[in-house]
Design a protein around this motif. Structure first.
Motif, PDB file in Angstrom:
ATOM      1  N   LEU A   1      98.421  47.839 -24.340  1.00  0.00           N
ATOM      2  CA  LEU A   1      98.109  49.148 -25.057  1.00  0.00           C
ATOM      3  C   LEU A   1      99.296  49.890 -25.046  1.00  0.00           C
ATOM      4  N   ASN A   2      99.902  49.836 -23.843  1.00  0.00           N
ATOM      5  CA  ASN A   2     101.403  50.952 -24.063  1.00  0.00           C
ATOM      6  C   ASN A   2     102.432  50.341 -24.934  1.00  0.00           C
ATOM      7  N   SER A   3     102.534  48.895 -24.949  1.00  0.00           N
ATOM      8  CA  SER A   3     103.605  48.323 -25.778  1.00  0.00           C
ATOM      9  C   SER A   3     103.130  48.680 -27.286  1.00  0.00           C
ATOM     10  N   PHE A   4     101.976  48.685 -27.544  1.00  0.00           N
ATOM     11  CA  PHE A   4     101.435  48.957 -28.979  1.00  0.00           C
ATOM     12  C   PHE A   4     101.600  50.604 -29.266  1.00  0.00           C
ATOM     13  N   GLY A   5     101.233  51.278 -28.148  1.00  0.00           N
ATOM     14  CA  GLY A   5     101.403  52.550 -28.427  1.00  0.00           C
ATOM     15  C   GLY A   5     102.848  53.318 -28.742  1.00  0.00           C
ATOM     16  N   LEU A   6     103.765  52.764 -27.704  1.00  0.00           N
ATOM     17  CA  LEU A   6     105.336  53.181 -27.872  1.00  0.00           C
ATOM     18  C   LEU A   6     105.698  52.540 -29.215  1.00  0.00           C
ATOM     19  N   TYR A   7     105.285  51.602 -29.703  1.00  0.00           N
ATOM     20  CA  TYR A   7     105.811  51.168 -31.013  1.00  0.00           C
ATOM     21  C   TYR A   7     105.052  52.007 -32.176  1.00  0.00           C
ATOM     22  N   LEU A   8     103.833  52.576 -32.133  1.00  0.00           N
ATOM     23  CA  LEU A   8     103.459  53.508 -33.020  1.00  0.00           C
ATOM     24  C   LEU A   8     104.239  55.114 -32.838  1.00  0.00           C
TER      25      LEU A   8
ATOM     26  N   PHE B   1      94.081  61.181 -31.568  1.00  0.00           N
ATOM     27  CA  PHE B   1      95.523  61.402 -31.884  1.00  0.00           C
ATOM     28  C   PHE B   1      95.622  61.146 -33.434  1.00  0.00           C
ATOM     29  N   PRO B   2      95.620  61.952 -34.701  1.00  0.00           N
ATOM     30  CA  PRO B   2      95.620  61.311 -35.906  1.00  0.00           C
ATOM     31  C   PRO B   2      96.601  60.387 -36.409  1.00  0.00           C
ATOM     32  N   PRO B   3      97.756  60.515 -36.266  1.00  0.00           N
ATOM     33  CA  PRO B   3      98.806  59.357 -36.437  1.00  0.00           C
ATOM     34  C   PRO B   3      98.252  57.840 -36.020  1.00  0.00           C
ATOM     35  N   TYR B   4      97.903  57.876 -34.707  1.00  0.00           N
ATOM     36  CA  TYR B   4      97.524  56.594 -34.209  1.00  0.00           C
ATOM     37  C   TYR B   4      96.036  56.191 -34.677  1.00  0.00           C
ATOM     38  N   ARG B   5      95.176  57.046 -35.012  1.00  0.00           N
ATOM     39  CA  ARG B   5      93.950  56.733 -35.465  1.00  0.00           C
ATOM     40  C   ARG B   5      94.107  56.397 -37.053  1.00  0.00           C
ATOM     41  N   ASN B   6      94.837  56.993 -37.847  1.00  0.00           N
ATOM     42  CA  ASN B   6      95.151  56.866 -39.127  1.00  0.00           C
ATOM     43  C   ASN B   6      95.880  55.406 -39.367  1.00  0.00           C
ATOM     44  N   PHE B   7      96.835  55.036 -38.460  1.00  0.00           N
ATOM     45  CA  PHE B   7      97.429  53.722 -38.598  1.00  0.00           C
ATOM     46  C   PHE B   7      96.428  52.536 -38.454  1.00  0.00           C
TER      47      PHE B   7
ATOM     48  N   MET C   1     107.316  55.267 -32.048  1.00  0.00           N
ATOM     49  CA  MET C   1     108.819  55.309 -32.420  1.00  0.00           C
ATOM     50  C   MET C   1     108.703  54.982 -33.894  1.00  0.00           C
ATOM     51  N   PHE C   2     107.813  54.229 -34.485  1.00  0.00           N
ATOM     52  CA  PHE C   2     108.097  53.974 -36.023  1.00  0.00           C
ATOM     53  C   PHE C   2     106.886  54.367 -36.922  1.00  0.00           C
ATOM     54  N   GLN C   3     105.740  55.039 -36.195  1.00  0.00           N
ATOM     55  CA  GLN C   3     104.723  55.737 -37.276  1.00  0.00           C
ATOM     56  C   GLN C   3     104.410  57.050 -36.912  1.00  0.00           C
ATOM     57  N   CYS C   4     105.337  57.558 -36.227  1.00  0.00           N
ATOM     58  CA  CYS C   4     105.335  59.231 -35.944  1.00  0.00           C
ATOM     59  C   CYS C   4     106.504  59.871 -36.250  1.00  0.00           C
TER      60      CYS C   4
ATOM     61  N   LYS D   1     106.994  62.167 -38.429  1.00  0.00           N
ATOM     62  CA  LYS D   1     106.610  63.481 -38.768  1.00  0.00           C
ATOM     63  C   LYS D   1     106.857  64.301 -37.466  1.00  0.00           C
ATOM     64  N   LEU D   2     106.643  63.776 -36.280  1.00  0.00           N
ATOM     65  CA  LEU D   2     106.871  64.379 -35.195  1.00  0.00           C
ATOM     66  C   LEU D   2     108.468  65.133 -34.915  1.00  0.00           C
ATOM     67  N   GLY D   3     108.975  64.229 -35.467  1.00  0.00           N
ATOM     68  CA  GLY D   3     110.739  64.398 -35.132  1.00  0.00           C
ATOM     69  C   GLY D   3     111.009  64.125 -33.877  1.00  0.00           C
ATOM     70  N   ASN D   4     112.125  64.890 -33.367  1.00  0.00           N
ATOM     71  CA  ASN D   4     112.703  64.553 -32.006  1.00  0.00           C
ATOM     72  C   ASN D   4     111.684  64.853 -31.030  1.00  0.00           C
ATOM     73  N   PHE D   5     110.581  65.623 -31.029  1.00  0.00           N
ATOM     74  CA  PHE D   5     109.558  65.833 -30.109  1.00  0.00           C
ATOM     75  C   PHE D   5     109.074  64.542 -29.657  1.00  0.00           C
ATOM     76  N   ARG D   6     108.945  63.529 -30.599  1.00  0.00           N
ATOM     77  CA  ARG D   6     108.259  62.264 -30.127  1.00  0.00           C
ATOM     78  C   ARG D   6     108.991  61.554 -28.918  1.00  0.00           C
ATOM     79  N   TYR D   7     110.405  61.843 -28.902  1.00  0.00           N
ATOM     80  CA  TYR D   7     111.326  61.421 -27.844  1.00  0.00           C
ATOM     81  C   TYR D   7     110.820  61.828 -26.384  1.00  0.00           C
ATOM     82  N   PHE D   8     110.244  62.970 -26.294  1.00  0.00           N
ATOM     83  CA  PHE D   8     109.740  63.715 -25.084  1.00  0.00           C
ATOM     84  C   PHE D   8     108.630  62.970 -24.641  1.00  0.00           C
ATOM     85  N   LEU D   9     107.782  62.784 -25.715  1.00  0.00           N
ATOM     86  CA  LEU D   9     106.380  62.087 -25.594  1.00  0.00           C
ATOM     87  C   LEU D   9     106.691  60.526 -25.111  1.00  0.00           C
TER      88      LEU D   9
END
Length: 309
Positions: free
Chosen positions: A24-31, A295-301, A33-36, A38-46
């Protein structure tokens, strides 16, 4: 009576949860990094927060695999660190403590970063940089103080064996069979450490509470100040933080319960402590499942891929 045997059901549980967490985490980390984007640099803190959660699960379920010996203030490990590398259970405990507090601190940082991003859009409520860096320093300092303090509470192996012979001589042969065990004494210093840890947790919860209220108030003002696309970006980031805070609160409750069990020596405590460890080890898996659902980006993907298939 305390059961010193290795519970196979618990070890199998560790393996299942650890493998599930890895997938689950491998898939989540991929999403993230490469599918979010729109979150900009904030996604690196997440990203850092999710990595720390992932490392905590892997440590508990594969590297450590703790077996409590409640009501004795003791336990042993049968994971990779102990069985393969002969690393004492005490150091595995220190790693767990460090990772748990680091999780909470990075979640606070994620809230703070999003709070400041929204504040920048509104041009108000900016935190002074010196105060911000002092907060980072204090977080790191408190984490290391807690871990060093816990390390100083460790008894030497000779003292541990003397304690067993004096207070738990009926379990002497059982302790001689197992390896990588640690036994502690509830000294006044150790109780102070637990109080310090609880106070730190309460303070972090207070910061979450203040930050959430302020963010929600600013989001109302922000909606009229920026474009719908930029507002949606902030909204999705806040949704992600709220989901992860909810799962963190749910799964970090067990360490607090363990302290209560230790302090009051409840009946059937060994099973209860095992259940708490099981509960805690679900954190990053539940975190990822919650993000896939809310979380919309994950769910939409996932929905896009399902319809394409």
């Amino acid at each position: 009576m305390i059961d010193f045997s290795v519970p196979n059901w618990l070890i199998n549980y560790y393996h299942v949860v650890g493998l599930t967490s890895a997938i689950l985490n491998s898939f989540g980390l991929y999403l993230l990094m490469f599918q979010c984007e729109k979150l900009g640099n904030f996604r690196y803190f997440l990203l850092v927060y999710q990595i720390v959660c992932f490392l905590t699960d892997i440590h508990v379920t594969f590297l450590m695999q703790p077996i409590p010996l409640y009501p004795i203030f003791a336990g042993f490990t049968v994971g990779v660190f102990g069985e393969w590398f002969n690393i004492p259970a005490h150091y595995s405990m220190i790693i767990v403590m460090f990772l748990i507090v680091t999780q909470l601190e990075f979640l606070v940082i994620c809230f703070e970063k999003k709070h400041q991003a929204i504040s920048a859009s509104l041009d108000t409520f900016r935190i002074n940089k010196s105060l911000e860096f002092f907060g980072y320093f204090l977080s790191v300092f408190c984490n290391f103080v807690m871990c060093i303090w816990f390390h100083l509470e460790r008894l030497t192996k000779e003292d541990q064996w003397n304690l067993i012979r004096t207070n738990h001589k009926e379990y002497l042969e059982s302790f001689q069979i197992i390896s990588h065990f640690e036994i502690y004494v509830k000294t006044s210093s150790f109780i102070m450490l637990m109080i310090f840890t609880l106070c730190e947790g309460v303070f972090l919860v207070f910061l979450f509470f203040i930050c959430i209220i302020h963010i929600l108030r600013m989001m109302v003002l922000l909606k009229t100040k920026i474009s719908a696309i930029n507002y949606q970006k902030h909204k999705e980031a806040v949704q992600s933080l709220m989901v992860q805070l909810a799962t963190a609160t749910f799964c970090l409750t067990p360490p607090c319960l363990l302290m209560i069990f230790i302090m009051f020596e409840l009946e059937k405590g060994q099973l209860l402590t095992e259940m708490c460890i099981m509960w805690f080890s679900l954190h990053s898996s539940l975190n990822m499942i919650s993000l896939f659902l809310f979380f919309p980006p994950y769910r939409n993907f996932i929905f896009r891929k399902r319809f394409i298939i």
